[in-house]
Each structure stands twice: as structure tokens, then as C-alpha cells.
Design a protein around this motif. Structure first.
Motif, PDB file in Angstrom:
ATOM      1  N   UNK A  64       0.851  -1.189   0.000  1.00  0.00           N
ATOM      2  CA  UNK A  64       0.000   0.000   0.000  1.00  0.00           C
ATOM      3  C   UNK A  64       0.883   1.233   0.000  1.00  0.00           C
ATOM      4  N   UNK A  65       0.351   2.297  -0.559  1.00  0.00           N
ATOM      5  CA  UNK A  65       1.065   3.569  -0.635  1.00  0.00           C
ATOM      6  C   UNK A  65       0.626   4.424   0.551  1.00  0.00           C
ATOM      7  N   UNK A  66       1.560   4.714   1.469  1.00  0.00           N
ATOM      8  CA  UNK A  66       1.205   5.458   2.677  1.00  0.00           C
ATOM      9  C   UNK A  66       1.706   6.901   2.670  1.00  0.00           C
ATOM     10  N   UNK A  67       2.341   7.295   1.613  1.00  0.00           N
ATOM     11  CA  UNK A  67       2.923   8.637   1.554  1.00  0.00           C
ATOM     12  C   UNK A  67       1.970   9.593   0.823  1.00  0.00           C
ATOM     13  N   UNK A  68       2.319  10.873   0.788  1.00  0.00           N
ATOM     14  CA  UNK A  68       1.442  11.845   0.142  1.00  0.00           C
ATOM     15  C   UNK A  68       1.138  11.526  -1.318  1.00  0.00           C
ATOM     16  N   UNK A 173      -2.293   2.669  -4.959  1.00  0.00           N
ATOM     17  CA  UNK A 173      -2.580   3.191  -3.613  1.00  0.00           C
ATOM     18  C   UNK A 173      -2.811   2.065  -2.613  1.00  0.00           C
TER      19      UNK A 173
ATOM     20  N   UNK B 336      -2.981  15.366   0.455  1.00  0.00           N
ATOM     21  CA  UNK B 336      -2.175  16.400   1.103  1.00  0.00           C
ATOM     22  C   UNK B 336      -2.344  17.762   0.422  1.00  0.00           C
ATOM     23  N   UNK B 574       3.314  10.388   7.588  1.00  0.00           N
ATOM     24  CA  UNK B 574       4.125   9.485   6.750  1.00  0.00           C
ATOM     25  C   UNK B 574       5.605   9.625   7.057  1.00  0.00           C
ATOM     26  N   UNK B 610      -4.999   2.824   5.842  1.00  0.00           N
ATOM     27  CA  UNK B 610      -5.680   2.027   4.802  1.00  0.00           C
ATOM     28  C   UNK B 610      -4.831   0.811   4.418  1.00  0.00           C
TER      29      UNK B 610
END
Lengths: 706, 706
Positions: A64-68, A173, B336, B574, B610
Motif C-alpha cells: 500500500x502507498x502510505x505517503x502523500x 494506492x 495532502x 508518513x 488504509x
């Protein structure tokens, strides 16, 4: 277990963001979040495919993508040819793609607003192509790309069907697991409902359910806006209420606070220590009837509404939910309006004119907005007696004929006299040979069996004139000789008739032939011979009997010989007040109104008793309530005595209304998280046992009282 | 008891309607319902006044009017000079009248919309005059009359204050008993709140409470309309949910259906007969957190809202209700936004930009519409660390200064070193002699006592330069010699300062000096020296610590050393993900945001986790949940694994928000039927004991488990 994930995540963050997002740089978020390689790394495909040597991590899971990430610029369903040439950022669920040329792919991208076609061109680069190939179906992605108009021959009629988006980058995502329990977009391979209820968070992704929820919200907003514009005030009534005498179907709520502090009642008169030990309960309302009457009695508002949750603890009814939603309303000063409009056959002869008007306005607005159908400016009104006589139902489906007849007087003398002695009448349902749409239905085995089970006689005249009678009471039946019956009903060869008897004053919701009439229609529709009109048939049924002979099955305040047909707060028709006090209760009609649509009751209400003396007479003399039962209405009686205005109201079943508007048979299809017919929630796994230590805090324990 | 009433009612009906309303006549309803004599008869005054010989009935009670009456033509508050000359029909509550001339009376008539002055002229006739004199105050009446403009010198500024209505007839609809428990219009003689709560249906008649309910409805509608216009879908989540591991404050709901049918869980593996005996429970939600996350995870909607009832079983908090209302929201794809806007001191450095935007829009709209106040286009953002450092509170009231300082480095070396060893810092609050608005407050006894109780040292420099130190740990205090302190804080004669120590990394909701600061403000306001600005101060507080050292008093999922500061679904910032996996948990900040107004938290929310892997790490490794606790989140974990979008949300406390908008201290004033602080409903008399036979149906009984 967490060590590799921890290390991996740290590496991924560095790889993806270490350089491009220095902590203090006020630059815009990078639009692509590093290179495709980094993205590929962050969204590592399975080990077998990491042979390109670029992916250091051996984990075979996509991450999963956890960054902005940037804000989406459009919904998937909102793009059209006029957006051609625009750069867009889209988010959504990736549906199965297909290869359409050399390194050239189409992927549909879906969100709750629609679907857009993504084009992944060979020019996007090997890494992105590989990423796209490896992303499991139903994963969420963010793509950036350019909108272009589709070639004319590839345009589709749905929203967004005239464009496609050629992507320049894709960020995974959140990957969906593989395999999913089922694929919601694969409409033709859905598992059974029970399985889907367990995974409701996946089932709701189906466009049809998603659309139902969105429509429900739109209709709720239409209702609120209309009521608000007509001076209705939304007031929240308590969900934690007191248990009532009709509590047989009530949910109780034990409370720990009352277990340690003496409650209102127990603090008066009782030994406080004893009182402390007694568990205390709230109850969930079956409807906000008492709070809303108290509210209107107070004069705080004169038009109340609420889209209210109500609760009923009963199972075994297929399409019932233990919690359900009502559009609940109450109005002060409801009146009779203009008497001229209230005369004639189709007359509203009771109070509550303002309730009728706002409901008709509301329903017309909903049907116009949602269905595009213009309904008549006022709905048909029918008395209970007429509905039972003509249709054998208090919620008649008037979309088809097949009206019943009362034929007692046409029967032979001994039969007629016997019926009169029993205070019975004979009802008949005749299908003529010319009623071709019912031709095969009359021969249905189900219909025959239902007639025999329910005590109807069936009479058929064959083409040669022979008369066949079928009756559960023997070959001769109840209604006279075959020829006296064919004479009475003027039956011709090819005609079929059913006869049944009922009490002279109709009772309950339907008669034997009312039920057979519906079955005939169902069978005729199933046979493809009857097609009901598309236009909805709305109907008010009024002038119900105020009291019903007490039925041992009905536990609702039935100590005496009589119980309230609806509830004990319904006012009598003013013409029948004398009978109310004289004890001619069978003749007292109530100011109750039901709203019926295509044979379904979608709402009901009444003008209420505002006269404390009359209300007390009903409680004490007619319903013969016990002292304790009466006590629970003391606050209502006192509110009436404090100058309550005349008032009335109604409640519409919102779940049923929405099921009709969503054209589904099951109200579960219009509820986000429904329970089964047995009241179990397969998703949240409730109801469930609770640790006995927890129960102790409420001063309750498992087991029956000794 | 019912015989005279019965006879009377029958007679009254005949007298009033026998002639004028023959059953089949399609004439309009008679506007006056017979002669004044008949009306007087139907509303018979007490026996002593029936000496005119026209009233046959000897009953001394005024009767309710149960027969037809016409629709009102206007609200009491809606008439103005432009209606002069119109004939009107009005309904409402009759307030105390006064004689203003020979047989000439004024009566105010009130409804929820306003009050109108009725003029009863001598020409109306003796009977109507007598009826009016005999109608008890707070009775409901219907009057017909003519609108006329008031003489200029008698005009009043309120709506309808420029007209009066000269009545031609009056019908008593429902008499109020005499005496009433209290007269709601007599604002100066109201009994205690507890007594009024018992008679809430009378108390709500007071204009102030009626106005609060109407305002609440308007604000709710404004919220719904704004959210609807921004693509939010209203979805109802279950009220009957499953009990959760944090169930300590939960309401349970036993169900009888599960007692006879094996439930979901018990049907698997267990002996069905045993399973049948175990009582089964739903639980009422403390918030719709899990359903709304599952809903967004499903993709059925990407913007959800609900004005949701929530439930918490705890008493003893003065201004808490066991059921309360939240404006609950959740959004998919929260991002963001534009990074440039997120830099600098006043920066929103976390995700959830879309949540922030819609809430600011909503709040601005409410304040503009309801209060006529234009709020800034974006609200101040402050990190938790800054809020704790400057104001000693995570919900700072920024309407006044008195900012705290961290002064450790300025203290004398041994003190500074000792603090460093303990990982403590010193905070100081200084009131200069020039801060005249706090002059008398600094001398308050309450403030002194609070400081000593809470462990703060107090330093005062007298006008002659003498330094007085007060400390609960002894005369010398904790922070060094008096002169080292005055040097460090640069105190001058007339200055007062407080010092306290706290952990270097702030914890919890407030510091010692944060609490003293509020008390100083309260005392200064009470002394009339400080007046806070009227403009509301909205503030976002962000970047809270994600985890808190487990507090044995907090039962919320606290098996390990750490518990979640808010709830376990909040995503880390993050930038801190590496620390999350490395175990540097004290340094992990969450993507949580609180909305603060004038020092009150009116809402809070977060970006959620998520990533199923991260969520599982938090459950297992950080919170160290038991297997059973983890099981109850299985559906959430699986929903994340099915391709849940990144998402976040917020909930506003609607009762508190309305109390602020209605300018009342108590949320009971903005709830139609509130419960006391102890959770008892004095009107409906709940909670209450339930018959043991009823409990048996749920397979529960009173008493503790053995």
C-alpha cells in the motif's frame, strides 16, 4: 512477522520520497512520486516477475502507498468530450484490462460516479506497463493522464463513454488481495446473498447497490428539503426510551449507571439498597409516537418531522429488519379543510387534511424527480369498507380489475338466511371467459390449492355448460346448488368463480377472496398474460374501525374484549363519538389513514385524541388497561391536559419506499449494512454472547429467573 | 366516572353540529360552529357561571372540542401591517389577558412562530366575553377576527407588534388544567430544572427552548444542504451493532430472537442446544467509526455523512448525555493537497486536506447564516506541541494572551540539570504589573489554592521588590532561589508568576499552568476586568502523538505499554512511519486533527490507516491486542485488503455546537427530551426495572453471575 515489513517500508519510503520530498522544501508535491522504477519498487510485483533485477526486495506482496499523493482532479464519471486535451488526475478501482495491440492496454477505472477507460500506451515505459499488468483487479490506483475523444465508432452511450484517458503514470494506492472472495464487477458470477452479506464491504462496490445508496440519500434530501420548505422542524426524539405496556416486541437496554445509582422510580419509596440491586433498562422505540405527541402538545413546534430509526424485536419475517427507518411527521392544528371537497364517493371525511396535503405533495415531488412521473394532483380516497368490499383488502392493488362482489342477496333463500343468522355475507370473484389475461391463471394448481386451504368454493362452467364445484367442505359446497350459484352470478360457459363467506362488518387486513384475487394476478403475470400498468397507483384508505375484537395473538394492550386497530391514540370520527361513549364500539370509525401504493402499505397515520377525558375513557373503559399500563401513559394524559392542540401525523416506511423506487424486492438492497430475516448481522457478527463479567456490571446474568 | 362525560359529549356534539352539519351536506364547514351560545355550551364554564340558564350541563369542567374546525389562515407571528383589513383564522395558546376598558380585553395569542395581540371588543357579545374570561391560561383556542394596524404609539418592535386582531368568535379547542404545574410564559417564576424536566411538555413551550429546537433544525438543514451540494451521500449505519473490545462504556441490547435461534457464531462448532441457552446481544455504537470505514472501503460512496445518534453508558459527567448526536463524515482519497500551502509555521502538514476544507466551509456557512459573522477563509493550524507549549492545552482558548513559556534553560544550573535528568521541563506563566485586566484575578484565593493543589509554585514581586514564593513542596519551591527565578523571568515589582514542571514531550490534554491560565481568565472575567472578544476563535490542532503510554484508568485496548491516543485506526504521519516500525513510538505523530472553538473541542478526526499490514502491526505489535480483540477487527482488516482507498473523516459534536450557537451552557437546552447528568429521563421515567418474566424471554435474569 513484522521485521521484513518494517525494513521494507522504511526502504520504500526512502526510495520513493527520500530525495523528492525533503522535509522543509515548500515545493509542490511531486506529481509522479519519483520514477516509475521507484513506483515499481514500492508496488513490487510477485517474485517471479522481479527478474529484471531492479527490485531488491524479495517480498512477493504489492504494498500500500502510505505517503502523500495529490488530489484527484475529476470523478471517473464526470469527464466528457469537452475535457479532451486536459491533463487529469484520477483515482479509482482498476477493473480487468485487456491487451488491444502491441504493448497497448485498456483498463476501465471505476469510482462511485462512473467508469472511465484508461489507455496504457507502449510509450508509457516498460516499468509502468509491468506495474499495470501486476496490479490485481479491484486495487485502488491514482493515475495521471491526458483526456482524448474516442474514435466515433468506439463511443459508448454511458457517461464518459465518449472519451478515454491515456495515462502517463500510475501509483498503486492499495492492492486488493488475490483472489478476492468474489469480484463485485463480475455481475454474472456472484455468490449467494448470505456469502455477500458476510463481505458487505465488497458487495457494496457493485454499481447497483452503490446506486441504491446514492438514490436513498437523494430521496432523503428531497424529503427534508420539501418538509423544511413547508415549515417542518426536524427534532430528534430519544432512542433510549422507557419500555411500554405493548413491549412484547421491544428491545431492552440494560444500563450500568442505574445499577449503582437509585433510579427515578426506585428512589421513591423503595429500600435504596434493594433498588440498587434491581437491574434497570431503557427500551428502544418501535416508533417515536409518544415523544412526537408530547412535542406537539408542548407547542415548541407545530410541524415536526424526523427520519427516525425504529426498532422491533421479532424475527421470522423475511423482509423485516430489527431496525428500520421511518419518515415520521406530526402536525398541530390538523383540520377538516374545506367541507365541499370532502363530500361524494371519493371523499376525505376525516380530519388531518394538512397531513394528506403535505404527503401528496412530497410523494408527487419524489416521483417527479426520481422517476420523471407526474402523479395526479390528489390521490384516490377509499373507505376501509369499500376497499374490503371491492378488493377484499385494506391495501388494495388497484392496478388491475377483478373486483369482488357481495352476492348474499342473490343466493338461494336457505343459504341467504343461514348467512344472515350468522351475521355473515358471501363474497364472489368472477373471471369471465372474456377475461383472457386470467385464462391460464384460473387453472393454476396453486390457486386451486389456496382456495381449498382458505375455505373458498370454486365454480367452473365448462364449455358444454357442465358446472363443476370444488369445495373443501364437500362436493356440494356452502353456497347452494351449482345452478343456483350460476344463476346468481350469471355464469356462462368458460367462466370461473370463487365464493367465500366473511363477517358482515369486514375485519382485518384481507378476505379469502382478496387473497385469491392477488394470487390470480400473480399467476396471470407469471404466465405472461397480464401486464400491470407502469404508472403507480396511490390510494388513501380511511375510516378504519377504531377498535378490533381482541385477538389472543395480538398482545397489544388487549385486556378487554377490544383492542385498538392501530394504536390507542387514534381519534374517533367525530360523527361516531356518541357511539364511543355508548359502547357501540364495532361501529366507531377512526380518523386513521393508510397510504397504499400498488397494493403495499407505505405509510399510515391518524388524527390523535387531544381530549384527555376521551383518551382516559379509551384506556380505562374500552381497552381496560391495568393500572400499571395506564401509569405509563400518565405523562401523555397530563400533556393533553396542559392545553395540547388538536394534532395528527403519519409515518412512511422509508426502507420500503426506497425498495420500490430502486425496483428491488428486498429492503436489504437499500440498506448499507442490513441484517438477515433472522435479525443476524453476518458482517459484524451480531448479536453475540457477552462475557458474564460484563453482564455483572448490569446486575444481570444468563438464565431464566427461578 | 365516564357516564356524565359520555352524555355530555353526545349532547355537545348535537348542540354544536346537529343542525349545521347534516351528514350529507356538501356545504363548507360553518366558520363559527353554531352560535356563540352553542360554543359557550360546548365550552361550559364552571357551574357558578351557568346562571344564565342556557347551559343544561352541570359539569364544571371546560370541554375539549372534538368536532371539525377550519384550517388556520396565518401563524401568530406572520401578520403585519400589510394584512390590515384581512379576516383571519388563528390558532394558539391563550396567554393571560387584561381588561383595558369597559368590557374591552386584550389577550396575547401565542404559537411557535410568535405572539399576536387579540382584542376582544364589547361588541363581540356577552357569551364570548364570558367564554374568554373563563378560558384558563395556556389553553388552545381558534379565533376568527379582523386584522387592524395598531395606533402608532402602541406599536411594538417584535414581529406582529404593529397589528392587532379584533376577534369575532372564539372556539376553545382544549382547556388547560388549573393550576398548571408552572406557567411557561411566566419566565420569572420558573421552578428548578429537575421539576421542569418532569414536565418537559410544558417547559418546551417556553420561547427560548422552542427557539433552540427551531435553530437546531435550521442548522441541521444547513449542514445537510451544504454537504449534499458537495457530493456527500447520507448513509444510515446500524444502531444495533456488535459489542467491541473497547466496550467498557457500551450499551448492550439483549435480543430474544437469538435466544431461540442459533446465532451466527454459535451455529458454528458449538452444541446448538447449548448455544440456544446463551443470551445474545447487540451493542449500540459509541460512534459509527467501523461502519463508515467499511462503507468507504467498499467504494459504494466516496463522501459519506450522517447526523448520527451515538451512545455511551457513563454517568457522573454533568454535561454528558447517554445518547448524543454527531455530524459524522468520511471521505475517500483524502490527500495532502498543494504542498506549498503546507509549509511554514501555520501549516497543515498531514493528509485530510479535503476534510479540512469542507469543515471550514461548513462552519463558515453556519456562522454567517446563524450569527451573521464572516469567519476567516481558513482557520489557524497549530501542532499539538505548539499548543501545549504556548497554552498548556490541546484545545487552547486563544481569545486571550497569557501565553506560557518554557524556561528550563534560564533556570539555575542545578535545577536545570535535575530537570534534564528527569526528562522534565519547566513552564512558566507570567502576569506583568501592566496586565491590568488580570490584576485582581492574580490575587484570587481559588487560583492560589488550585496552584498549590496542582503543584505549581507561585512567585510574586511586591512593590518594594520583596519576592514571595508559595509552593506546596515547602517554602523554597522547586525552581531555585527567589532571585534566580525573578532573574530568569525578568520579574519586576508588581509581577506575578507561576512555575510548574512537566515531561519534556507533552502528554495528555493540559498542563498545570494550562489549567491555571484558564482559571486566571475565568477569574478576570468574573471580576469584570477581562472581556473576551465576541468573534469566535477557531483553531485546528494537529500532529498529536499517535500513541500514549498506557494509563491503567484507560481501558481502551491497553494491553501493552502503549494505547492509541485517539483510536487505533488513525494513520501515522508518513514522515514517522519508519519510527512506527522501529519502535520509537513516543515520536510517532498521527494524522489526527481536532477542531477547537474558544477552548472547546467541537470536533475531531483523522486520516485512517488504509494499509492492512500497518493496521495489523498496530493491533498486534504495538497495542498487543488479545486474539479475541483482534478477531473483532477481522472484517475491517479484510476490507482494507480488498483495495480500500486512502480515507479520512471527522465527527463534530452537534449538541455542543448547538449549545454554543444557542448561547447556553447546557446541552440539555438544545435537546428536546434530554436526560439528566445521571442518565435518567425524568419525563419518561427511564431507565426502570422490567418484570422478570420479560427478562426470561432474553434468557437473562437479575443478579450477578455466580
Amino acid at each position: 512477522m513484522c521485521t521484513p515489513a518494517r525494513a521494507l517500508t522504511a526502504r520504500v519510503i526512502k526510495a520513493t520520497f527520500g530525495r523528492s520530498l525533503p522535509a522543509r522544501s515548500p515545493k509542490p508535491w511531486p506529481r509522479t512520486f519519483g520514477t516509475a522504477a521507484a513506483r515499481l519498487q514500492s508496488a513490487s510485483p510477485d517474485g517471479a516477475r522481479s527478474d529484471e533485477g531492479r527490485v531488491a526486495d524479495k517480498s512477493n506482496a504489492l504494498k500500500a502507498h502510505n505517503a502523500p499523493f495529490p488530489q484527484r482532479s475529476h470523478h471517473c464519471g464526470s469527464l466528457s468530450a469537452k475535457d479532451a486535451g486536459s491533463s487529469v488526475t484520477l483515482t479509482g478501482w482498476l477493473l480487468p484490462g485487456r491487451k488491444v495491440g502491441k504493448g497497448f492496454y485498456f483498463y476501465p477505472l471505476k469510482d462511485p460516479h462512473g467508469t472511465v477507460q484508461l489507455v496504457v500506451p507502449a510509450t508509457v515505459g516498460a516499468e509502468t506497463l509491468e506495474l499495470m499488468r501486476n496490479i490485481p483487479v479491484e486495487s485502488t490506483v491514482l493515475v495521471e493522464g491526458l483526456v482524448s475523444e474516442r474514435p466515433q465508432n468506439q463511443k459508448r452511450p454511458q457517461p464518459g463513454g465518449d472519451i478515454e484517458v491515456t495515462i502517463s503514470s500510475c501509483t498503486l494506492l492499495n492492492p486488493a488481495e488475490q483472489p478476492l472472495p468474489f469480484v463485485p464487477s463480475d455481475e454474472h458470477n456472484l455468490p449467494a446473498e448470505e456469502f455477500r452479506l458476510r463481505h458487505r464491504y465488497l458487495d457494496l462496490r457493485r454499481s447497483i447497490l452503490s446506486g441504491n445508496l446514492q438514490k436513498r440519500s437523494r430521496v432523503a434530501h428531497l424529503i427534508r428539503t420539501t418538509l423544511h420548505d413547508h415549515g417542518f422542524v426536524e427534532v430528534e426524539t430519544p432512542v433510549l426510551l422507557k419500555s411500554t405496556p405493548e413491549g412484547a416486541r421491544e428491545f431492552l437496554v440494560p444500563t450500568r449507571t442505574s445499577a449503582s445509582t437509585p433510579s427515578v422510580e426506585s428512589s421513591i419509596g423503595a429500600n435504596p439498597r434493594e433498588a440498587c440491586r434491581e437491574p434497570h433498562f431503557y427500551a428502544l422505540p418501535q416508533s417515536p409516537q409518544q415523544p412526537k405527541q408530547l412535542l406537539i402538545a408542548s407547542g415548541a413546534v407545530d410541524r415536526y418531522y424526523q427520519i427516525a430509526k425504529c426498532f422491533r424485536d421479532e424475527d421470522g419475517r423475511k423482509d423485516r429488519q430489527p431496525e428500520f427507518t421511518q419518515v415520521d411527521m406530526e402536525m398541530a392544528w390538523v383540520s377538516w379543510g374545506d367541507r365541499a371537497a370532502n363530500a361524494g364517493d371519493n371523499a376525505w371525511r376525516i380530519g388531518g387534511k394538512e397531513v394528506r396535503e403535505i404527503i401528496e405533495r412530497l410523494i408527487r415531488k419524489i416521483w417527479l424527480t426520481v422517476e420523471g412521473i407526474e402523479l395526479p394532483s390528489s390521490f384516490t380516497v377509499m373507505t376501509y369498507e369499500e376497499a374490503m368490499g371491492r378488493f377484499g383488502s385494506d391495501k388494495p392493488d388497484t392496478r388491475f380489475g377483478l373486483e369482488l362482489q357481495l352476492v348474499t342477496d342473490r343466493l338461494s333463500v336457505p343459504v341467504k338466511d343461514a348467512f344472515a343468522n350468522e351475521d355473515q355475507v358471501a363474497e364472489a370473484l368472477v373471471v369471465r371467459s372474456t377475461d383472457t389475461q386470467y385464462k391460464s391463471a384460473t387453472k393454476s394448481k396453486q390457486l386451486y390449492e389456496a382456495a381449498m386451504r382458505d375455505g373458498a368454493d370454486m365454480v367452473r362452467v365448462l364449455s358444454d355448460g357442465t358446472v363443476k364445484v370444488a369445495s373443501s367442505v364437500g362436493s356440494s359446497g356452502t353456497f347452494g346448488t351449482p345452478h343456483s350459484i350460476t344463476d346468481a352470478l350469471q355464469l356462462q360457459p368458460g367462466d370461473t368463480a370463487w365464493l367465500a363467506k366473511r363477517r358482515r362488518a369486514p375485519e382485518g387486513g384481507s378476505t379469502v377472496l382478496g387473497r385469491l384475487r392477488l394470487l390470480l394476478s400473480t399467476e396471470a403475470q407469471a404466465a405472461g398474460q397480464l401486464v400491470l400498468p407502469a404508472a403507480p397507483h396511490f390510494l388513501w384508505v380511511t375510516e378504519f374501525p377504531l377498535f378490533t375484537r381482541a385477538d389472543p395473538d395480538k398482545e397489544f394492550l388487549a385486556n378487554g374484549r377490544w383492542s385498538s386497530s392501530h394504536h390507542p391514540f387514534t381519534a374517533p370520527m367525530w360523527e361516531d363519538i356518541e357511539k364511543l361513549y355508548d359502547g357501540r364500539l364495532a361501529e366507531v370509525r377512526g380518523q386513521h389513514y393508510d397510504l397504499v401504493l400498488n397494493g403495499m402499505e407505505i405509510g399510515g397515520g391518524s388524527v390523535r385524541v387531544h381530549d384527555a377525558e376521551m383518551q382516559e375513557h379509551i384506556f380505562t373503559e374500552i381497552l381496560q388497561l391495568h393500572e400499571q399500563e395506564k401509569t405509563s401513559f400518565n405523562h401523555l394524559l397530563h400533556a393533553l391536559r396542559c392545553g395540547a392542540p388538536p394534532h395528527g401525523g403519519i409515518a412512511l416506511g422509508f426502507d420500503r419506499l426506497m425498495a420500490i423506487l430502486c425496483k428491488t424486492e428486498s429492503i436489504r438492497d437499500v440498506i448499507a449494512f442490513p441484517k438477515t430475516g433472522a435479525g443476524t448481522d453476518l458482517l459484524f457478527k451480531s448479536p453475540a454472547p457477552v462475557a458474564h463479567g460484563v453482564l455483572q456490571q448490569y446486575n444481570i446474568r444468563p438464565g431464566s429467573s427461578s
